[in-house]
Design a protein around this motif. Structure first.
Motif, short mmCIF file in Angstrom:
data_model
loop_
_atom_site.label_atom_id
_atom_site.label_comp_id
_atom_site.label_asym_id
_atom_site.label_seq_id
_atom_site.Cartn_x
_atom_site.Cartn_y
_atom_site.Cartn_z
N SER B 141 0.84 -1.20 0.00
CA SER B 141 0.00 0.00 0.00
C SER B 141 0.88 1.25 0.00
CB SER B 141 -0.89 0.02 1.26
OG SER B 141 -0.09 0.19 2.43
N SER B 142 2.14 1.07 0.38
CA SER B 142 3.16 2.11 0.58
C SER B 142 2.97 2.89 1.87
CB SER B 142 3.34 3.03 -0.64
OG SER B 142 2.37 4.05 -0.67
N GLU B 143 2.09 2.45 2.76
CA GLU B 143 1.98 3.10 4.08
C GLU B 143 3.31 3.05 4.83
OE1 GLU B 143 -1.09 1.51 6.54
OE2 GLU B 143 -2.72 2.30 5.33
N THR B 153 8.97 -1.09 -4.34
CA THR B 153 7.97 -0.88 -5.39
C THR B 153 8.16 0.53 -5.94
OG1 THR B 153 6.32 0.07 -3.89
CG2 THR B 153 6.24 -2.31 -4.19
N ILE B 154 7.77 0.74 -7.19
CA ILE B 154 7.64 2.10 -7.73
C ILE B 154 6.33 2.17 -8.51
CG2 ILE B 154 10.10 2.67 -7.82
CD1 ILE B 154 10.12 1.97 -10.76
N SER B 155 5.81 3.38 -8.70
CA SER B 155 4.56 3.51 -9.42
C SER B 155 4.35 4.93 -9.93
CB SER B 155 3.39 3.14 -8.49
OG SER B 155 2.17 3.29 -9.21
N ALA B 156 3.81 5.05 -11.13
CA ALA B 156 3.39 6.35 -11.64
C ALA B 156 1.89 6.53 -11.51
CB ALA B 156 3.81 6.49 -13.11
N LYS B 157 1.25 5.60 -10.81
CA LYS B 157 -0.20 5.71 -10.55
C LYS B 157 -0.42 6.29 -9.16
CE LYS B 157 -1.43 3.51 -14.34
NZ LYS B 157 -1.80 4.34 -15.51
N LYS B 158 -1.48 7.06 -9.05
CA LYS B 158 -1.83 7.69 -7.78
C LYS B 158 -2.06 6.62 -6.70
CE LYS B 158 -6.00 9.67 -7.29
NZ LYS B 158 -6.51 9.40 -5.94
N ALA B 159 -1.49 6.84 -5.53
CA ALA B 159 -1.81 5.97 -4.41
C ALA B 159 -3.29 6.18 -4.07
CB ALA B 159 -0.94 6.32 -3.21
N LEU B 168 -3.83 3.93 3.21
CA LEU B 168 -3.71 3.72 1.78
C LEU B 168 -4.16 2.31 1.42
CD1 LEU B 168 -0.24 5.45 1.23
CD2 LEU B 168 -2.50 6.40 0.72
N ARG B 172 -3.12 -0.54 -4.96
CA ARG B 172 -2.30 0.42 -5.67
C ARG B 172 -1.58 -0.32 -6.79
NH1 ARG B 172 3.18 0.62 -3.65
NH2 ARG B 172 4.33 2.40 -4.49
#
Lengths: 426, 202
Positions: B141-143, B153-159, B168, B172
């Protein structure tokens, strides 16, 4: 199925950052706030008790700063990171978590002058005793170990002398002694060298230098490699004993392989208070996005300048491990194959006076006490950064009275060389 | 199945599917890691059931404690083993005897028992070993990134915020990010060391 692992440049741009969950902002927002409202009393209790993840107060954590922390940890290959007000702050937090009064640590005597000062003087008031070892004689680290030793500390590329530490050899000594190995990776940056791959258990940074890279923000970082077993011989009570600050929780058993980073945050940073401002975190983050591009240019320029200056008739010697004749060239090839960094020293045949004259004559080089800027920088360490050291310590640290230090920027190399050429002219 | 590393999609799939989790070894003491994980997962909406043969009290955070998995009256989707590795096999045997059978056996960080895992997998049950569901939830969740942890993890999508403050969603979209190879290697070496010590004791 195994997940695809992204490359270094991708991590430099993306690690830790994602579009903001509420606004969709793509660049990392500057969360310029001291505090964060609680959902309920129970939520607050969970946060204070470390039972849930989240922000309470910017001295302990901040969402902008957290992006920086994860990014540096990802670039170094560590399990977690912590950003601090400065590189010096990072060091004091690390040692606060490792040492009790009366304990010792072994440090290379080839270090940034500010670190030598901090270890020699400030640490003495805490009862933390540094024992110096010589990176030119790796066995001196082994000889310096005593039953009171709690850690070993070196730089990867030492400032200012261009000394490359044989990190794999020091890591073996640390492992045999059962103590964590701490490496200051400021001069190399993870783009040139990853100390964790060489056996470092903790990496510290001055983010002020190449990581931030633009000479605009002071900052520091701690990276936990997640490799050290804090519970094996119970010598690190901050990690392996029940903490009275948190109702008796044991950080190592609760947080596993990122427990050291958590200890630095919830024990050391919380109580010592050397937090980074979120605005500085933002500037440093923006700098890191171009780290690979800048380091390539820094290293290309530096090699060209070093090659030019070594042939100059007024120059007595050059200490840059990127030069094939340098005594640290073999270690540079091993540990920093993509470049030996952008900071080096040289001696002028004219000694102290010639150094002062050069520093005064240059027009493109900035005369100041920093390194790792886009701009080319020059300094005479003996009269500035290493001024507080004794003459013997100055020489030991590679900062004798004849020494000039350069930090080569990313300008056009022809202009950098032309400025040095006119600065050295009669 | 390779139990040295798991794909994010495998872990996310499990945490997104299971709803009822029986935690064997859940402690009533608020400073124990099992209590931390129990409370966090409860707050994230899982139906948490504490199971502890050594229980001294009646409940944890309002959830009744059972002595054995077999005593739990409701169907269990996942059994989370918060006991040492040598206790894992009988717990898995007990879990496999349940009707309906749980979909997942999860062994906590530091808990690994390949024999128990093989038995569960032979019974059609998914297995995760040496991981913490709280950490994995926080990571995916990246919390957990708020604590400076490398989520890998990496992401270009909004959490995706999931209601309340500082929460969160697990849903995701992310791809893998930075690795922690040195920590993983150290962990394997520690585990190897413990095996040798156990063998000598025998």
């Amino acid at each position: 199925m195994t997940d695809r692992i992204p490359g270094f440049s991708t991590l430099a741009v993306h690690a830790g950052a994602q579009p903001d969950p509420t606004t969709g902002a793509r660049a990392t927002p500057i969360y310029q706030t001291t505090s964060y409202v609680f959902e309920s009393v129970d939520h607050a209790a969970s946060l204070f008790g470390l039972q849930t993840f989240g922000n309470i107060y910017t001295r302990i954590g901040n969402p902008t700063t957290a992006v920086l922390e994860e990014r540096v940890a990802a670039l170094e290959g560590g399990t977690a990171g912590l950003a601090t007000a400065s590189g010096h702050a990072a060091q004091i937090l690390v040692f606060h978590c490792l040492l009790q009064p009366g304990d010792e640590f072994v440090a290379s005597k080839k270090l940034y002058g500010g670190s030598i000062n901090q270890f020699t003087h400030a640490f003495k008031n805490f009862g933390w005793n540094v024992v110096w070892a010589d990176p030119d004689d790796i066995s001196s680290f082994e000889r310096a170990i005593s039953p009171k030793t709690k850690a070993i500390f070196t730089e990867s590329i030492a400032n200012p002398g261009g000394v490359i530490t044989d990190m794999a050899a020091v890591a073996q000594i640390a492992k045999r002694a059962g103590v964590p190995y701490i490496v200051d990776n400021t001069l190399a940056t993870p783009y040139l060298c990853k100390p964790i791959d060489q056996g470092a258990d903790i990496v510290v940074h001055s983010l002020t230098k190449f990581l931030g890279g633009h000479g605009n923000s002071i900052g520091g970082a701690i990276v936990d490699a997640g490799t050290f077993n804090w519970s094996r011989d119970r010598r690190y009570p901050m990690l392996c004993e029940p903490r009275p600050e948190y109702h008796g929780i044991v950080l190592h058993e609760t947080f596993g392989n990122f427990a050291f980073a958590i200890a630095c945050r919830v024990l050391a940073l919380r109580d010592i208070g050397a937090a980074l401002s979120p605005f500085n975190a933002y500037l440093i983050l923006t700098g890191i996005e171009t780290l690979p591009l800048r380091m390539r240019k820094h290293c290309d320029n530096t090699l060209a300048v070093a090659q030019w200056i070594v042939a100059h008739p007024k120059v007595a010697w050059v200490s840059y491990p990127g030069l094939p004749a340098d005594r640290f060239h073999a270690l540079a090839k091993k540990y920093c194959p993509n470049g030996a960094g952008a900071v080096f020293t040289f001696g002028l045949k004219g000694g102290y006076d010639a150094g002062v004259k050069l520093v005064s004559n240059v027009k493109l080089f900035s005369h100041l006490a920093n390194i790792g800027d886009t701009r080319s920088l020059i300094i005479h360490p003996a009269s500035t950064t290493h001024r507080q050291l004794t003459d013997a310590q100055k020489t030991e640290a590679g900062a004798g009275v004849d020494v000039v230090r350069l930090s080569i920027g990313i300008e056009d190399v022809e202009d950098i060389i032309a400025d040095l050429d006119q600065g050295l002219a009669d | 199945m390779n139990h040295d590393s798991y794909s994010d999609s495998y872990i996310r799939g499990i945490l997104n599917t299971v709803k009822t989790i029986a935690m064997v070894g859940a402690s009533e003491r608020a400073n124990r890691p099992s209590y931390f994980a129990f409370k966090y997962l409860l707050e994230r909406g899982y139906t948490m059931i504490p199971v502890n043969p050594l229980r001294t009290g009646e409940q944890i955070l309002g959830r009744r404690i059972y002595v054995r998995l077999g005593d739990v009256p409701d169907p269990i989707d996942m059994v989370d083993i918060f006991r040492s590795s040598r206790h894992a096999l009988p717990i898995v045997q007990e879990a496999l005897a349940l009707n309906p059978r749980p979909q997942v056996i999860w062994m906590q960080l530091g808990v690994r028992n390949d024999e128990a895992a093989a038995l569960a997998e032979a019974g059609g049950v998914k297995v995760v070993m040496n991981r913490c569901p709280k950490i994995e939830y926080g990571r995916l969740s990246s919390e957990i990134a708020w604590m400076g942890v490398n989520t890998r993890t990496i992401s270009a999508k909004k959490a995706i915020a999931s209601g309340g403050i500082q929460r969160l969603s697990l849903n995701r979209a992310s791809v893998s990010g930075g690795t922690t190879e040195a920590a993983d290697a150290a962990e394997r070496s520690e585990r190897g060391g413990r095996r040798i010590i156990q063998a000598r004791n025998l």
